[in-house]
Scaffold this motif. Structure first.
Motif, PDB file in Angstrom:
ATOM      1  N   LEU A 125       0.816  -1.202  -0.187  1.00 29.93           N
ATOM      2  CA  LEU A 125       0.008  -0.141  -0.011  1.00 29.93           C
ATOM      3  C   LEU A 125       0.874   1.180  -0.088  1.00 29.93           C
ATOM      4  O   LEU A 125       0.490   2.274  -0.664  1.00 29.93           O
ATOM      5  CB  LEU A 125      -0.913   0.030   1.371  1.00 29.93           C
ATOM      6  CG  LEU A 125      -1.899   1.180   1.111  1.00 29.93           C
ATOM      7  CD1 LEU A 125      -2.823   1.234  -0.066  1.00 29.93           C
ATOM      8  CD2 LEU A 125      -2.397   1.316   2.215  1.00 29.93           C
ATOM      9  N   VAL A 126       1.831   1.318   0.752  1.00 26.76           N
ATOM     10  CA  VAL A 126       2.752   2.421   0.841  1.00 26.76           C
ATOM     11  C   VAL A 126       3.304   2.667  -0.602  1.00 26.76           C
ATOM     12  O   VAL A 126       3.151   3.629  -1.017  1.00 26.76           O
ATOM     13  CB  VAL A 126       4.014   2.316   1.814  1.00 26.76           C
ATOM     14  CG1 VAL A 126       5.097   3.418   1.527  1.00 26.76           C
ATOM     15  CG2 VAL A 126       3.434   2.150   3.067  1.00 26.76           C
ATOM     16  N   GLN A 127       3.910   1.555  -1.304  1.00 26.48           N
ATOM     17  CA  GLN A 127       4.410   1.664  -2.553  1.00 26.48           C
ATOM     18  C   GLN A 127       3.412   2.133  -3.606  1.00 26.48           C
ATOM     19  O   GLN A 127       3.644   3.078  -4.420  1.00 26.48           O
ATOM     20  CB  GLN A 127       4.728   0.187  -3.083  1.00 26.48           C
ATOM     21  CG  GLN A 127       5.109   0.088  -4.576  1.00 26.48           C
ATOM     22  CD  GLN A 127       6.070   0.882  -5.088  1.00 26.48           C
ATOM     23  OE1 GLN A 127       6.954   1.362  -4.221  1.00 26.48           O
ATOM     24  NE2 GLN A 127       5.955   1.386  -6.535  1.00 26.48           N
ATOM     25  N   TRP A 128       2.101   1.891  -3.463  1.00 23.04           N
ATOM     26  CA  TRP A 128       1.207   2.398  -4.323  1.00 23.04           C
ATOM     27  C   TRP A 128       0.624   3.670  -4.227  1.00 23.04           C
ATOM     28  O   TRP A 128      -0.162   4.213  -5.248  1.00 23.04           O
ATOM     29  CB  TRP A 128       0.125   1.295  -4.935  1.00 23.04           C
ATOM     30  CG  TRP A 128       0.728   0.282  -5.679  1.00 23.04           C
ATOM     31  CD1 TRP A 128       0.865  -1.052  -5.462  1.00 23.04           C
ATOM     32  CD2 TRP A 128       1.442   0.355  -7.024  1.00 23.04           C
ATOM     33  NE1 TRP A 128       1.620  -1.855  -6.379  1.00 23.04           N
ATOM     34  CE2 TRP A 128       1.889  -0.857  -7.268  1.00 23.04           C
ATOM     35  CE3 TRP A 128       1.340   1.482  -8.120  1.00 23.04           C
ATOM     36  CZ2 TRP A 128       2.322  -1.286  -8.510  1.00 23.04           C
ATOM     37  CZ3 TRP A 128       1.878   1.167  -8.966  1.00 23.04           C
ATOM     38  CH2 TRP A 128       2.695   0.113  -9.537  1.00 23.04           C
ATOM     39  N   TRP A 129       0.600   4.088  -3.033  1.00 24.12           N
ATOM     40  CA  TRP A 129       0.204   5.170  -2.522  1.00 24.12           C
ATOM     41  C   TRP A 129       1.486   6.332  -3.030  1.00 24.12           C
ATOM     42  O   TRP A 129       0.859   7.420  -3.542  1.00 24.12           O
ATOM     43  CB  TRP A 129       0.508   5.516  -0.940  1.00 24.12           C
ATOM     44  CG  TRP A 129       0.429   6.711  -0.454  1.00 24.12           C
ATOM     45  CD1 TRP A 129      -0.689   7.722  -0.136  1.00 24.12           C
ATOM     46  CD2 TRP A 129       1.635   7.415   0.106  1.00 24.12           C
ATOM     47  NE1 TRP A 129      -0.251   8.826   0.484  1.00 24.12           N
ATOM     48  CE2 TRP A 129       1.168   8.601   0.530  1.00 24.12           C
ATOM     49  CE3 TRP A 129       2.897   7.093   0.096  1.00 24.12           C
ATOM     50  CZ2 TRP A 129       1.838   9.505   1.392  1.00 24.12           C
ATOM     51  CZ3 TRP A 129       3.830   8.141   0.976  1.00 24.12           C
ATOM     52  CH2 TRP A 129       3.231   9.311   1.267  1.00 24.12           C
TER      53      TRP A 129
ATOM     54  N   ILE B 163      -4.556  11.913  -3.842  1.00 29.29           N
ATOM     55  CA  ILE B 163      -3.747  11.074  -2.675  1.00 29.29           C
ATOM     56  C   ILE B 163      -4.482   9.943  -2.331  1.00 29.29           C
ATOM     57  O   ILE B 163      -3.904   8.958  -1.778  1.00 29.29           O
ATOM     58  CB  ILE B 163      -3.656  12.228  -1.601  1.00 29.29           C
ATOM     59  CG1 ILE B 163      -2.197  11.565  -0.942  1.00 29.29           C
ATOM     60  CG2 ILE B 163      -4.728  12.329  -0.535  1.00 29.29           C
ATOM     61  CD1 ILE B 163      -0.966  12.185  -1.610  1.00 29.29           C
ATOM     62  N   TRP B 164      -5.944   9.684  -2.527  1.00 27.49           N
ATOM     63  CA  TRP B 164      -6.275   8.416  -1.982  1.00 27.49           C
ATOM     64  C   TRP B 164      -6.378   7.535  -2.801  1.00 27.49           C
ATOM     65  O   TRP B 164      -6.898   6.169  -2.778  1.00 27.49           O
ATOM     66  CB  TRP B 164      -7.919   8.705  -1.768  1.00 27.49           C
ATOM     67  CG  TRP B 164      -8.409   9.798  -0.777  1.00 27.49           C
ATOM     68  CD1 TRP B 164      -7.991  11.149  -0.623  1.00 27.49           C
ATOM     69  CD2 TRP B 164      -8.907   9.471   0.511  1.00 27.49           C
ATOM     70  NE1 TRP B 164      -8.566  11.669   0.591  1.00 27.49           N
ATOM     71  CE2 TRP B 164      -8.919  10.705   1.360  1.00 27.49           C
ATOM     72  CE3 TRP B 164      -9.500   8.206   1.249  1.00 27.49           C
ATOM     73  CZ2 TRP B 164      -9.443  10.875   2.398  1.00 27.49           C
ATOM     74  CZ3 TRP B 164      -9.952   8.419   2.473  1.00 27.49           C
ATOM     75  CH2 TRP B 164     -10.072   9.451   3.085  1.00 27.49           C
ATOM     76  N   ALA B 165      -6.017   7.653  -4.436  1.00 24.51           N
ATOM     77  CA  ALA B 165      -6.500   6.611  -5.156  1.00 24.51           C
ATOM     78  C   ALA B 165      -5.326   5.397  -5.247  1.00 24.51           C
ATOM     79  O   ALA B 165      -5.764   4.512  -6.017  1.00 24.51           O
ATOM     80  CB  ALA B 165      -6.252   7.495  -6.760  1.00 24.51           C
TER      81      ALA B 165
ATOM     82  N   PRO C 100      -4.797   2.747  -3.751  1.00 23.23           N
ATOM     83  CA  PRO C 100      -5.220   1.294  -3.611  1.00 23.23           C
ATOM     84  C   PRO C 100      -5.815   0.682  -4.957  1.00 23.23           C
ATOM     85  O   PRO C 100      -6.077  -0.457  -4.907  1.00 23.23           O
ATOM     86  CB  PRO C 100      -5.963   1.190  -2.466  1.00 23.23           C
ATOM     87  CG  PRO C 100      -5.847   2.434  -1.626  1.00 23.23           C
ATOM     88  CD  PRO C 100      -5.517   3.398  -2.798  1.00 23.23           C
TER      89      PRO C 100
ATOM     90  N   GLY D 191      -5.936  11.928   3.225  1.00 23.27           N
ATOM     91  CA  GLY D 191      -6.054  10.771   2.584  1.00 23.27           C
ATOM     92  C   GLY D 191      -4.893   9.808   2.860  1.00 23.27           C
ATOM     93  O   GLY D 191      -5.086   8.768   3.023  1.00 23.27           O
TER      94      GLY D 191
ATOM     95  N   GLU E  71      -5.398   6.364   4.964  1.00 22.05           N
ATOM     96  CA  GLU E  71      -5.187   5.200   4.217  1.00 22.05           C
ATOM     97  C   GLU E  71      -4.044   4.402   4.950  1.00 22.05           C
ATOM     98  O   GLU E  71      -3.975   3.038   4.945  1.00 22.05           O
ATOM     99  CB  GLU E  71      -5.045   5.288   2.788  1.00 22.05           C
ATOM    100  CG  GLU E  71      -6.306   5.423   2.167  1.00 22.05           C
ATOM    101  CD  GLU E  71      -6.245   5.709   0.595  1.00 22.05           C
ATOM    102  OE1 GLU E  71      -5.076   5.497   0.268  1.00 22.05           O
ATOM    103  OE2 GLU E  71      -7.010   5.656   0.119  1.00 22.05           O
ATOM    104  N   LEU E  72      -3.044   5.218   5.388  1.00 20.61           N
ATOM    105  CA  LEU E  72      -1.608   4.523   5.742  1.00 20.61           C
ATOM    106  C   LEU E  72      -1.712   3.958   7.031  1.00 20.61           C
ATOM    107  O   LEU E  72      -1.159   3.055   7.826  1.00 20.61           O
ATOM    108  CB  LEU E  72      -0.626   5.412   5.375  1.00 20.61           C
ATOM    109  CG  LEU E  72      -0.227   5.658   3.915  1.00 20.61           C
ATOM    110  CD1 LEU E  72       1.079   6.614   3.687  1.00 20.61           C
ATOM    111  CD2 LEU E  72      -0.009   4.105   3.264  1.00 20.61           C
TER     112      LEU E  72
ATOM    113  N   PHE F  85       7.429  -6.214  -0.823  1.00 21.04           N
ATOM    114  CA  PHE F  85       6.466  -7.053  -1.437  1.00 21.04           C
ATOM    115  C   PHE F  85       6.749  -7.184  -2.900  1.00 21.04           C
ATOM    116  O   PHE F  85       7.563  -6.649  -3.716  1.00 21.04           O
ATOM    117  CB  PHE F  85       5.291  -6.273  -1.328  1.00 21.04           C
ATOM    118  CG  PHE F  85       4.904  -5.234  -2.383  1.00 21.04           C
ATOM    119  CD1 PHE F  85       5.647  -4.094  -2.082  1.00 21.04           C
ATOM    120  CD2 PHE F  85       4.046  -5.564  -3.277  1.00 21.04           C
ATOM    121  CE1 PHE F  85       5.452  -3.035  -3.335  1.00 21.04           C
ATOM    122  CE2 PHE F  85       3.836  -4.615  -4.294  1.00 21.04           C
ATOM    123  CZ  PHE F  85       4.524  -3.273  -4.330  1.00 21.04           C
TER     124      PHE F  85
END
Lengths: 478, 234
Positions: A200-204, A252-254, A256, B32, B36-37, B106
């Motif tokens: 998730l960090v990576q794709w954020w 910034i939310w996109a 995921p 955001g 999320e994080l 990952f």
């Protein structure tokens, strides 16, 4: 405002960044064409470790994003912010540190990636010492950027500056958070995050690199250079305010949406999908503001290749930002994910939006920087058509390939209830014609940028006719 | 520069004030990001809630994983079986978050130029992988994968793997100091087992070769299925 002395802008730095944009553009796209060949014809991997697909692809993506698009954005910023704020850059020393530091980073990337020195995180492959260098160079750039804003002679910050500002502020946050890792050796490190958290960090980071490296600074570029080339004020100031703040808060939310149907928690997947769909509105706000700025100037689009580049560039922005939200819907993503459709989508953005906007800017800037018309003016129109047709070949091939492989890989035989194509290779070779078509499209695009490279080289060497900028009839609205 | 005279309130409030503008921009991107994080660092963090069911990679598997990273395998192969009928039929049980507990970084991937690899562990014998890395077409007719002949010749470095293990340990992976100290002998022990199985297929190699480490990693992939899934099937 007290001084009446004319401001001497630092155009030497603009020339440097412009040259670097061209050089790395040629390199990055050449590597892209080699990769396209490797997919169509595997022996092009050559049994040589340093040029296998797995090592060259990061070189291609890093070169096009951070070297080509990055230098293009810096060219735009150094030219336009001095003029919008009516002041020379705060520090010539920092400007040059930024330039040479950034080029050194690119060269070190070009050396390390083929050697297999990588973090193995997509678009964040560069090893930790280079990551630190990026952070240092960025801080120098940011100090210079805000220093220049601080000493500005024009109180009001024009729209382009807002978009540049979001780029300068957000990119280092994404970069640092995503690259936090523990070094094992001088060339190797491991992230402090594991598994799905790391994902998730990576794709954020990854999706917001698209947002704040390839979108907002290019919108800034559009807001300055498109009205200049069209000699029309920006269509709507109010629209630019609304779509700027919406983009900053929604994009910034996109992230995921890159992990739909994965082991990421459902709530995060849904948040990513919902915000991605909402992004259509602010994205199209930008596209419409760009295209409507041309109202009353459409007759000139027919004659002026620079405006043609912008019209196609902004149109591709609109198409990509429609396609992206659609692909973020779970059901569509279920088909599109892991396929060439994604590759086509990325290239409609990178070639169509970033590429075309950059080309338009360069053809507009070169005569103003070197005081000469383009040495081969007829080549500019030719470049436009090569690039446009090349992109169309590319994305049609990738759409067709993506939908084909997506459908084949999920096809179930209704009688047996089992897979219709049990061997993955059945699918691989169905795609061969599309891979060759994409190779052809990429080759056309590469030919275009090579023509531009030669054209700019000849112009700089002095073979164009003298050029004097027409007195700006209508400056960019502010 | 401009000929329009109207002065909107937000011009004075915001677009004339660079510091406030910058602060609001950072605020805008923070909402955001934090929403999320932060849960992914806390309640959803597999490493923080590890039960011991999924063990960290052995030294040889870790060495193989470093090779997988170096060669950029993730650019053509995913490691994420999605919960869809066609995927579970083709690859096996869908992937669970717990299985990635010690994956730094990952390796889910984003593109399938070749098939998904998350359930490749145990699917083929060691010798298949050996021949396949040497010449993919010998095992998989028509494959478009490059040959990787250098993996059969190059050797990994035991001290290098100890450095990797130390870094993983500092990042939070539960390797003990004793395990790290014993890594060189463990590498040989694990490697010899694979060399033995390869010898049965008339392949001669030594336990220090990169191909041996890569086979160890590939055979481990996807074998950490949580027990309830392993029992209950799909």
């Amino acid at each position: 405002m007290s001084s009446n002395q004319p401001v001497v802008y630092d155009d030497a730095i603009v020339k440097k960044f412009l040259g670097a944009t061209l050089l790395w553009g040629v390199v990055g796209m050449l590597v892209g064409v080699i990769l396209a060949l490797q997919l169509a014809w595997w022996p092009a991997n050559g049994d040589i470790p340093y040029i296998t697909f797995g090592r060259l692809r990061p070189l291609h993506t890093n070169a096009v994003i951070f070297a080509f698009a990055g230098n293009a954005v810096f060219t735009a910023i150094y030219w336009s912010m001095q003029r919008l704020l009516k002041v020379r850059m705060w520090s010539d020393g920092l400007s040059n540190f930024h330039f040479w530091g950034w080029q050194a980073i690119i060269v070190s990337a070009a050396v390390t990636l083929p050697l297999g020195l990588t973090q193995a995180k997509e678009y964040a492959e560069l090893i930790w010492p280079i990551d630190i260098a990026i952070a240092v160079v960025w801080v120098a750039f940011a100090i210079n950027f805000f220093g220049t804003i601080h000493i500005r002679k024009i109180k009001h910050l024009y729209v382009a500056i807002w978009f540049y500002m979001s780029f300068v502020l957000t990119v280092p946050i994404l970069h640092i958070v995503n690259n936090l890792s523990v070094p094992a050796t001088l060339t190797r490190s491991y992230p402090i995050y594991t598994g799905m958290t790391d994902a998730l960090v990576q794709w954020w980071y990854g999706h917001n690199a698209v947002a704040f490296f390839l979108t907002t600074p290019f919108l800034g570029l559009m807001y300055y250079f498109l009205p200049k080339a069209a000699e029309r004020p920006v269509y709507s100031y109010r629209l630019s305010i609304i779509h700027f703040w919406a983009l900053v808060c929604l994009y910034i939310w996109a992230g995921p949406h890159h992990l739909l149907y994965s082991a990421l928690p459902d709530w995060a997947q849904t948040a990513g999908m919902v915000f991605s769909v909402m992004l259509i509105a602010p994205s199209w706000g930008g596209m419409l503001n760009g295209l409507l700025t041309l109202r009353g100037a459409w007759d000139r689009v027919r004659q002026d290749p620079i405006l043609k580049f912008y019209v196609v560039g902004v149109s591709f922005y609109g198409m990509s930002t429609f396609e992206g939200p659609m692909m973020s819907i779970r059901a569509v993503n279920g088909l599109a994910h892991y396929t060439n459709w994604v590759v086509g989508h990325v290239h409609s953005g990178a070639l169509g939006w970033n590429g075309m906007m950059t080309f338009g800017m360069i053809y507009w800037l070169v005569p103003r920087l070197w005081g000469r018309k383009m040495a081969k003016e007829s080549w500019v129109g030719l470049h436009f058509w090569l690039a446009t047709v090349g992109i169309i070949f590319y994305i049609i091939a990738m759409w067709a390939a993506g939908v084909t492989e997506g459908l084949m890989l999920r096809a179930i035989d209704p009688d047996s209830g089992l897979l219709l194509y049990t061997n993955f290779l059945d699918v691989v070779h169905t795609l061969d014609p599309f891979y060759w078509m994409r190779f052809g499209g990429g080759l056309m695009f590469l030919t275009g940028i090579l023509m531009m490279f030669v054209n700019v080289f000849l112009t700089v060497r002095g073979s164009g006719e003298p050029f004097s900028a027409p007195a700006a009839a209508v400056p960019a609205a502010k | 520069m401009s000929n329009h005279t109207e002065e909107h309130w937000h011009r004075r409030a915001l677009e004339h004030r660079s510091t406030l503008f910058a602060v609001l921009t950072v605020f805008g991107i923070s909402i955001g990001s934090l929403v999320e994080l932060v849960p992914m660092f806390t309640v959803e963090n597999a490493a923080a809630h590890a039960t011991g069911e999924v063990q960290p990679y052995t030294p040889l598997e870790l060495a193989g994983r470093d090779i997988y990273l170096r060669e950029g395998c993730y650019l053509c192969h995913s490691q994420m079986v999605r919960p869809m009928r066609a995927e579970t039929l083709r690859y096996g049980t869908w992937s669970r978050a717990e299985e990635y507990t010690w994956d730094r970084p990952f390796q889910l991937g984003s593109r399938r130029i070749g098939p998904d690899l998350h359930r490749v562990g145990g699917k083929y014998p060691d010798a298949w992988h050996y021949e396949h890395m040497k010449d993919p077409r010998s095992m998989s007719t028509g494959s478009v994968m490059p040959n990787y002949p250098w993996l059969l010749e190059w050797s990994y470095d035991a001290a290098d793997i100890q450095a990797s293990m130390k870094a993983h340990q500092r990042a939070g992976t539960p390797y003990t100091d004793d395990e790290i100290a014993a890594a060189p002998s463990k590498l040989t022990e694990e490697g010899e087992a694979i060399v033995g199985r390869l010898a049965e297929a008339n392949i001669t190699t030594t336990s220090d070769k990169e191909i041996v480490a890569l086979i160890a990693y590939l055979q481990r992939l996807g074998t950490d299925r949580p027990k309830d899934v392993a029992k209950g099937g799909e």
